[in-house]
Structures are given as C-alpha cells and as structure tokens.
Scaffold this active site. Structure first.
Site, PDB file in Angstrom:
ATOM      1  N   ARG A   1       0.834  -1.214   0.000  1.00 62.04           N
ATOM      2  CA  ARG A   1       0.000   0.000   0.000  1.00 62.04           C
ATOM      3  C   ARG A   1       0.865   1.258   0.000  1.00 62.04           C
ATOM      4  O   ARG A   1       0.565   2.230  -0.694  1.00 62.04           O
ATOM      5  CB  ARG A   1      -0.939  -0.006   1.205  1.00 62.04           C
ATOM      6  CG  ARG A   1      -2.086  -0.962   0.994  1.00 62.04           C
ATOM      7  CD  ARG A   1      -2.993  -1.116   2.208  1.00 62.04           C
ATOM      8  NE  ARG A   1      -4.061  -2.067   1.862  1.00 62.04           N
ATOM      9  CZ  ARG A   1      -5.044  -2.411   2.679  1.00 62.04           C
ATOM     10  NH1 ARG A   1      -5.119  -1.896   3.897  1.00 62.04           N
ATOM     11  NH2 ARG A   1      -5.965  -3.257   2.281  1.00 62.04           N
TER      12      ARG A   1
ATOM     13  N   TYR B   1      -6.523  -1.881  -6.760  1.00 64.45           N
ATOM     14  CA  TYR B   1      -5.764  -3.006  -6.190  1.00 64.45           C
ATOM     15  C   TYR B   1      -5.044  -2.623  -4.895  1.00 64.45           C
ATOM     16  O   TYR B   1      -4.943  -1.470  -4.557  1.00 64.45           O
ATOM     17  CB  TYR B   1      -4.887  -3.709  -7.215  1.00 64.45           C
ATOM     18  CG  TYR B   1      -3.752  -3.026  -7.940  1.00 64.45           C
ATOM     19  CD1 TYR B   1      -3.238  -1.804  -7.579  1.00 64.45           C
ATOM     20  CD2 TYR B   1      -3.168  -3.688  -9.023  1.00 64.45           C
ATOM     21  CE1 TYR B   1      -2.175  -1.249  -8.273  1.00 64.45           C
ATOM     22  CE2 TYR B   1      -2.102  -3.141  -9.730  1.00 64.45           C
ATOM     23  CZ  TYR B   1      -1.603  -1.915  -9.343  1.00 64.45           C
ATOM     24  OH  TYR B   1      -0.569  -1.374 -10.017  1.00 64.45           O
ATOM     25  N   GLU B   2      -4.641  -3.643  -4.174  1.00 62.34           N
ATOM     26  CA  GLU B   2      -4.096  -3.454  -2.815  1.00 62.34           C
ATOM     27  C   GLU B   2      -5.110  -2.760  -1.903  1.00 62.34           C
ATOM     28  O   GLU B   2      -4.732  -2.044  -0.986  1.00 62.34           O
ATOM     29  CB  GLU B   2      -2.776  -2.676  -2.843  1.00 62.34           C
ATOM     30  CG  GLU B   2      -1.718  -3.186  -3.804  1.00 62.34           C
ATOM     31  CD  GLU B   2      -1.378  -4.668  -3.599  1.00 62.34           C
ATOM     32  OE1 GLU B   2      -1.671  -5.200  -2.523  1.00 62.34           O
ATOM     33  OE2 GLU B   2      -0.853  -5.287  -4.541  1.00 62.34           O
ATOM     34  N   GLY B   3      -6.384  -3.024  -2.144  1.00 60.15           N
ATOM     35  CA  GLY B   3      -7.438  -2.432  -1.314  1.00 60.15           C
ATOM     36  C   GLY B   3      -7.994  -1.173  -1.953  1.00 60.15           C
ATOM     37  O   GLY B   3      -7.277  -0.188  -2.099  1.00 60.15           O
TER      38      GLY B   3
END
Lengths: 581, 581
Positions: free
Chosen positions: A295, A430-432
């Site tokens: 992140r 992506y990655e949350g």
C-alpha cells in the site's frame, strides 16, 4: 512515442536535505549516509530507468503479456530488463538488512519506487511485489523458509507474488475458499483458484514464490481461519536449486484496460505443495505485512505514473506552437496558454505533494522503528491509507489532465498520454480499494483512539502555520506566499478538525461514517499535500541567498493553495452530511 | 458483456411534463404535441436503441473501424444498423421543418441524442454530425446546394462530416491552410489535408458530404479568410444520384483510446471539387452553426455515456453479493455498501443534473426562436459552453466512478465499464476543448455585456430559492429537503456572484481571467446542476399525493447538494486567485 524519462533528482535533493528542516537521510542512518549519497542512488536509478526500463514502456503496452501453450510470454525486452534489474542489485536495495538486503532508508526506497513506476509501471510491479513478500517473510517465516526462499528473493533470482483474491473473495477476504491440507512430511497441499495475481507467472526469473492465503481444515469461518503459505512454482531441490514443476497452473491472463506488460494471472492450485509461513490462523496478520508494504508502495507508484504523465504533457506543451499566446510577446508554445499552464501546474504541484508525502511517510516508519515511539508509529500508520487512497485517486485525475494538455493528440494511442490514463486506473482498486483504505482510516486509525492521532497530525500542521507566520523571508515574494499559505492552511486544518469531529460523532451510526469515509480520506490527503508545500515554503524562506528552484517552489505552494487545497472545504461539507438516507 | 440498455423514460416524462412547472412540449409546439407524445417518441427510440444499437457497442469497440485497401470497413453490424436507423426516420427527426425534417422540439431531440449516445456513442457520432451539418446548410446554403445535398442528408441517405482541423490548426482555426481555388464552372478545387474527421469515410451511406473550412486565394490571413465548402465523396450527377469519385482520399485512420467504432480519418483533398456554402470569408460563421449544434449535442452525448456507465455499474452492484453489509440485516448486494451506494448516487444525481440541463437548454433555444426575445437567446447561448464543458468533464469523472464500483472486474475489458471510461475521454476535447468553451463563456458571454446574462441566470436561481422556502410540501421529508436545498443553493449562487464579479474585475488583466476560466465554467455547471435538482424538489413538493419517484428525487437533490454542490465554494476560491504568476 512518449517523452524521454528524467528522474526528478532536484526534488529528491530538496526533500532529503532541506524540506523537512534537516538531512533526513543522515538522521535515518545515524550519519552513515547523507542526502548527497541518497541523491547519488537516485541518479543511478534514474539512469538505469531511463536507459533500460522507459524504452520498454510503450512496447509492454502494445504487446502485452500473453499466454502461449500454458506459458506466459512477456513483452519483448522484459526478460532481459528484469535480469539486468536484479543483477544491478535493485531488488536487494529494497530489502532490509535482517533479510540480507541493503537496508536503505525508506526515504530512498520511496524515490526508487517512484522511479521504477514512472519509467515502466507494468514492469515495476514485479519488484514491488517481490519486495513486499520479502518484508512479509522477514517478519513471519521460519528459518527453513528464510534460507530456502527469502535469500533467493533478496538476490532477485526468484520473484514473489501475493495471492489473496478469489472469484468470490475480493474485498471480503473472509470468504476465501482455497484449502490447505497437511501432508505427511510437514508440508501442505493447496487446492483452489486465485485471480488477479500480478506477475503470477513468467520466465524472467528461474522460480516464482507465491505467498498464498488459504484455509486449513476445520479452521474457523471468516478471516480468523486463514493461514499463509509459501508455494513455489518449481519445487526446490536439496541443493537449493529449482526442481520439479509444482501443481500450480496459469489458467488464463486477464485482458486489461492498462498495465498490459504485467501478466495478471488466474492461478489454479491442484494440490500444490506449500509451506506454512507464520502461525496457523495468523495468515491475515502475515499477509498484512505484505499488504502494508504494497500500500505504501502504491503511493510511490501513483507518484511515478503521475510524474511520467506530467513529463509527457510538459514536453508536448513546450514543443507545440499554436495560436498567439495571450499576454506574451512573439511566438510562444502552448505551455504558455493560461489554461494549459493551469493544467501543467495542477499536475506538477500535485506530483510534488504526493512525492513529498511519500518520502515523509517512509521516513516516519524509519523513525518509528528507530525510536520505538508508539505515537510516531501511529502517525505513520495513519498515513498509509491516506497516501494509498489519496495519491492513487489524484494520479487518475492527473493522467486525465495530461491527456487534456495534448488536445486531440492525447486521444491517439501513439502519443503515449493515453497509456498513463489507462495504466493509472487500477491503482485506486488493487491493494485495497479507496473505500477499504477509508474504512481502515476511520475505523482503526481515527475512531479507535478517539481521534488522538489525527489531532497529533493537526497539531504538527498548526506548528507549520506558526512557522510560516514567523518566517523571516528573504524576499517580499516569499513573505507574501508564506502569509497566504499560513491563512489557507489554518482554514484547511480547521475544516479537517470539524470533519474529524463529525466522523467521531458518527461512531454510533456507522453507516454515516462509512458513507463519507472516502471524502474524509481525500480531505486529509489534500490537506497533507498542502502541508508538504507549506514545509517547502518554510525551507525556502530560510534561504539567505535564493536558490535556483526557490521561485518555482513558492509558486507551486501558492498554486496548490489556490487550486487544490480549497477542496477541503467542499469535502468537509460532504462529511458533515453523513449518509443521505 | 455490458449490461442491457434501458432508456430513462420516467426521467423524461418528469422533465417534459413536470420539472419546469408546465408541459414544455406543449409550450414548444403550441399544443400540437404534449409531454405524453414526447415520451412515446422517447420510448420508441429507446426500443430501437436497446435492440439495434446497444448490442453493437462492444463489437464496435473490439473490432474498430479499419482501413483496408483505402476503404473504410465499419465494425460488423454497423452498416445494417445505420441503414435501419436512417430508414426508421431518426435522422429526419433531427432536422428542422425548413430543411424538410420533422421539426421536433429541442427537448425531444435532447432525449434522442442521449439515447443514441448511451446505446452506442461511436455509432451516434455519425447522426450527430449529419444533424449538425443539416443545421449549418439550412442556415447558409444556396438553393442549389440545398436541393442537391440537404435533402439527401435529411432523408439519411447521405451522411455529413465537419472538416476543420489540420495538423497545424486545431484550436487555432486561423492557421488553416487548405486552399480552395475557383474553377471555370463556378465550383472550387480544394487542396489540403484535414485530420480528426469523425465518420470521414465509410460505406454505410451511398455518399458523404464534407463541410470544409478552407482559404480562398488572396483571402486575408487568419479566421476572416476562411470560407465554407461542400465537398461530396462522390460527385453528383444531373439526376441527383452519386456519380464519379471526387478527389478526396482517406489516407489513414487514427488508433484511438476510445470510440473505436467511429472512423476518425485523415482526409487528403487533391483538387477535389467543392461548392461554396454561404459567403466568401463567412466560413467561420457558417461553421459556427454546425459547431454550436455539435456542442449542445455533446451535452447529450455526455449524458448518454454517463448514463450507460451508471446502468452498467448499477446492474453489477445490484447483482454482486460480497461481505456483510453494514447496518443491513441478512444478505444484501454490494450496492448497499455505504461507499458503493455513495458512488452510485454520485453518478445518478450527476446524470440527472446533466440530463435536466440538456433539456432545459434545448427548450430555451426553442423559446428564444419562438419569442425572438434577445435575453432568452443570450441565456441559451450562455449555457452552450457550460453544458458542453461541464457535462463532458463530469462524464469523464463519472465513468471513472463506474469502474470503481466494479472493483477489480472494472479493470477487465470484457466487463464493459472500461469502454465507457475510454470512450468518454474524447468529449472534453473535441468540438472545442473545455478551455475553448471557457474562453467563449467568459469572453463573449460574461465580460461582453458586463455580466448581465450571468446575473439573469442568478436571478432565476434566486427565484427558485424563494419558491423552495415558500413550498408547502406535503411531507415533512420534502419540507426538510426543500429547506436544505434552499440554504445550499443560496450559498451557491452567492459564490457564483462573487466569482462572476472576480472575472469581471479581471477584464483589464485577461491572463488572470483565462487562467481561472475553466474553474469558473465548472462552478456555473455545478450550480446549474443543483438548480435543476432544486426545480425537481419544487415540482415534487407540489404533489398532493406522493408519486412513485418522489422519494428518489428528493434524495437525489439532497445528495447532489451535499456531494456535488459544495465544489462551487472551492472553485470560487480558485477563481478569486486569478493567475498564479
């Protein structure tokens, strides 16, 4: 035919040596390295990126990764580039000393992350995920796993992936169904399907290490039942070399809007042999180390893609002549047209804000580790969702401005501006997703602790306001900018305090908080960006003799204050409304 | 695999019959048609669009238009669809009675424009430009040209194009170099290259009529030297049928980010035979009729692409189950997650604002023509750059929200959301970039006349505020929404007045005005959107018995007021700053 890439060395020199009031590299390394050394690293990376990675960016987009007879074929040049990248030690540069890496300060790694992503974001994802896995294994893996896998990742000989998502389990990881069954020899058999696996398969490295979230038999339902497994593409022989093919197959590659050069795989695990990493049931905690690393790295990717879009637009606007330019004598390029100039300044001042915040946050994590100060760590962690959420959303908007600068040519693929627009769009997902970041922000980092960490941030901004007011600037221009910056920042932080108090007030009606959590996250992001510019004004105001970039840095702060910062007031009004039922 | 398309019939029924306090269709047609008749037309168009055009949208994107041996090949199905479209009379429906068309009220044509663009934007461009050329020829062409060309355009047998841009003349039309030389028979020989010619070549119609801006020999430099010419792809025989090929060749098709189904041509004129349309030197004035028509139509295209993105996202979110939904009992789709709901409401309330403003502006032009009232015409013309600039910028942002609703699937091309994002991106560029719109707005429509027309708009908004305050709503909910809407709109119009006064104050420092003209345009757009929602609240408040959509319309107004309208305050602060030198 996108523009040549140039690493933003002068910004990094300023950020490392001046912007935060001291040499942050010297502080982070106890004097072993200085800002000048760090700039040397940045320059070296910039040369490598410009000569090896940037020329492959358009190739990667055009050719894309392809699945041919079950094998992933990377775009022309990517395999050689990866090998050169690993051999030059750029993966080792990302790794901590405890894992056998160079242990570079986070602030330098922030710069490297930006540079790899700016020159070739699709390519950079491979190293980004490998670095994330290195951090995760360094935190949770047994000695066996460390010796067999971690060392090969750190050397760059093997690459790493992150396997979370399944068709029915994206944002909701608790729904993961991949099963790991114990085998007689202490290893595990993994069965299931994982999707959206970035760099999930390729032949640039001799082996690939998958870090897989899976459920053990009889594990409790939901996230608490998940464990973490290391699953190599090739089983590892006793001598440490890759041996037989493991039972993990690439079933398909996704046909994506952007980052075509990055193979996004559907992987099928058919009783593939895996090894437990960390405790049974502790999978999410282990994966969270990797996710947290990824992140933060997304903040650097956002800066990188945004800066490349800016460089493309600036080069085009500086070279294109058309029409008489209002208020300018003689021939002038379109960069001088008032609205093109507005777009370019909107982009460049936003890139600086992202870049500076990325360096600040990376350095904050180093300080937290060095001092063990829980409050510093809490502040660093507060910034993770802000950096990831805000910078990626800004980057998407910014690549759109980049197209606009080009007019009609921006819509033509060969120009290169459109690729940045397409590539950038995955970042807030992506990655949350941004919503996930905002839930993390308001839940774990604001409401828990009753807003104390947010208030610690605001108090620091108050301090900057005070320094702007007391700054004894060398020029009238600097004084005027400092005064305006102080007024605007003071109003901005007041809006942020009101919004924080609104979020805390929603504690008993959580839908209200979650319905405005993204606007709240963006508010803190924009405010933090303005803070970064304000710190630059403070630094510049301290110059007895003006430096070459001073005027540009003052103008940037002033522009950000007039064009970006005012959004905090709109966002605060949105936050106050809660959910519109 | 994008979602099925459904025309927004209930919104049009509300806009035609209620939203503006009366049946605007009956007013526009002197009672010949009513809102109910208009809704029938919308329903018919919706059926045609859903069954014929929408299924070809993804095909057009995937296949694209291709140049094969000098001939343009449209995507599978496009030729038949065009013929069915023309035969069903949908081109004739766009044309005024004076040109042999149906003379439908503008408010109905707004709806048609939205529907064609929503179902298949790449396809819709052909009819959009043909309609624009019809309006231009109707205004300036000689009887000969009318008889030979206009009638064939109105019937849909031939299609029309707009030829302005050249490699060195985009935004700056004065730099056009295509030359028209007189021939002995009274016709002209055109020589030059035109780029970005939408639907510049194809074989769906038996002939193509190019409307070309070119320079006559010895003409003065700049825009005053431009004249307008009709140049057919096939010369027309004495019997009116297409004959020999004219000397205009398609040299290349552009490889674009979006609208792949629309052939974007580089056309080379090699002493092609053309016919003067209008006066020598009056080219820009003639072309402006077409441009004005196309700019308004861009507002409808923006609404269309935005609504399709919304329909796609809504369908996905309604069907996808994942995770427990905060504050909801039992299973609920992701549409109920607070942030997904925020995104969908952000999109839908913005679509309504664009749709309503498009209908309002189209109707305003009818009223101006019917009454000859110069102030009404000035107001209508004020709205052209606002509608074009604001709605197209909003649509780009909105298609990005559409991707976000899908999470990772949104980035996969087969899902369909990415196409809207790619298609939308050209809208703030073609038919005059947002900067060009904003220059038109502040120059011709605000500074000239010292802001009187903008003030006329604000006075109308004041009136709506007063009506909201005096509304005797049937439910407490409606009362509360009306009260909030009044407060917000009052603060919004105050911000707009300050910004207008700032723009007027910059009259002597034009770079200041032009450096913030886009933020000013967006401010007026967002405010107008809020006004449209406020008028809906007034209309709903008048219901003795609640109608089916009342609650949704009140919620939409409230959401727009909390999430979109606050931007006006940020934008006003930006406008006040002028250029950051």
């Amino acid at each position: 035919m996108s523009a040549e890439y140039q690493a933003p060395t002068s910004d990094y020199a300023f950020l490392y040596g001046e912007a935060f009031g001291l040499d942050i590299i010297a502080r982070a390394t106890g004097g072993e390295l200085t800002a000048d050394d760090a700039v040397d690293v940045i320059e070296g990376a910039g040369d490598f990126a410009a000569s090896v990675l940037a020329p492959l960016e358009a190739v990667g987009d055009r050719e894309g990764a392809r699945l041919v007879d079950g094998r992933v074929q990377l775009p022309e040049g990517f395999v050689d580039a990866y090998r050169a990248f690993a051999e030059a030690g750029w993966i080792t540069a990302e790794a901590p000393v405890s894992a056998g890496g160079d242990g570079l300060p986070g602030a330098i790694r922030a710069g490297l992350g930006e540079i790899w992503n700016a020159s070739n974001a699709a390519f950079a994802l491979c190293g980004l995920l490998t670095a994330g896995q290195i951090h995760a294994l360094d935190a949770v893996a047994s000695d066996d796993v460390r010796e067999t896998y971690l060392s090969k990742l750190v050397s760059g000989e093997w690459t790493g992936t992150m396997n979370l998502t399944e068709p029915a389990a994206g944002t909701d990881l608790g729904a993961i169904r991949t099963i790991a069954t114990p085998r007689d020899d202490g290893s595990w058999a993994l069965r299931g399907q994982k999707i959206f696996i970035t760099w999930g398969d390729h032949e640039a490295a001799e082996n690939i290490v998958h870090l897989v979230l899976a459920r053990t038999p009889d594990a409790p339902a939901g996230a608490a039942g998940l464990s973490l497994f290391v699953v190599p593409k090739f089983l590892v022989n006793a001598d440490g070399a890759p041996g037989a093919r493991n039972a993990v197959e690439t079933v398909a590659l996704e046909h994506k809007l952007g980052i075509h050069g990055s193979p996004t795989c559907v992987l099928s695990y058919e009783d593939a042999v895996g090894y437990l990493a960390g405790e049974i049931g502790g999978g999410l905690a282990g994966m969270f180390v990797m996710m947290n690393s990824a992140r933060i790295a997304m903040g650097f990717q956002a800066t990188g893609i945004a800066d490349r879009a800016l460089q493309q637009a600036s080069a085009y606007a500086a070279g294109r002549m058309q029409g008489r330019v209002l208020g300018r004598e003689g021939a002038a390029p379109i960069a001088e047209h008032p609205d093109v100039r507005r777009l370019l300044l909107s982009m460049s001042t936003d890139v600086y804000a992202m870049r500076a915040l990325g360096v600040y946050v990376a350095d904050l994590f180093d300080r937290a580790e060095a001092t063990g100060d829980a409050q510093v760590l809490a502040l660093a962690e507060l910034f993770v969702p802000i950096l990831k959420g805000w910078a990626t959303e800004e980057a998407v908007a910014l690549t759109s401005e980049g197209i606009q600068v080009h007019g009609g040519s921006g819509f033509i693929e060969e120009t290169g501006a459109a690729q940045h627009y397409r590539d950038a769009r995955i970042m807030p997902i992506y990655e949350g997703t941004t919503a996930i970041q905002s839930n993390d922000l308001i839940g774990r980092k604001v409401i828990r602790g009753d807003g104390a960490t947010a208030e610690a941030l605001f108090a620091q901004i108050d301090e900057t306001v005070a320094r702007l007011r007391s700054a004894d600037a060398a020029t009238p221009d600097a004084s005027a900018v400092a005064a305006r910056a102080a007024d605007r920042l003071e109003r901005g932080v007041a809006a942020a305090r009101r919004a924080t108090s609104d979020i805390l007030g929603f504690a008993s009606s959580p839908r209200d908080a979650h319905a405005v959590s993204v606007p709240y996250l963006l508010l803190l992001g924009v405010l933090s960006g303005a803070w970064m510019h304000a710190l630059a004004v403070v630094a510049v105001s301290g110059h007895e003799q003006p430096h070459a970039d001073d005027a540009a840095r003052l103008r940037a702060a002033d522009f950000y204050g007039a064009h970006h910062l005012p959004r905090v007031h709109a966002l605060a009004e949105t936050v106050a409304a809660g959910e519109i039922a």
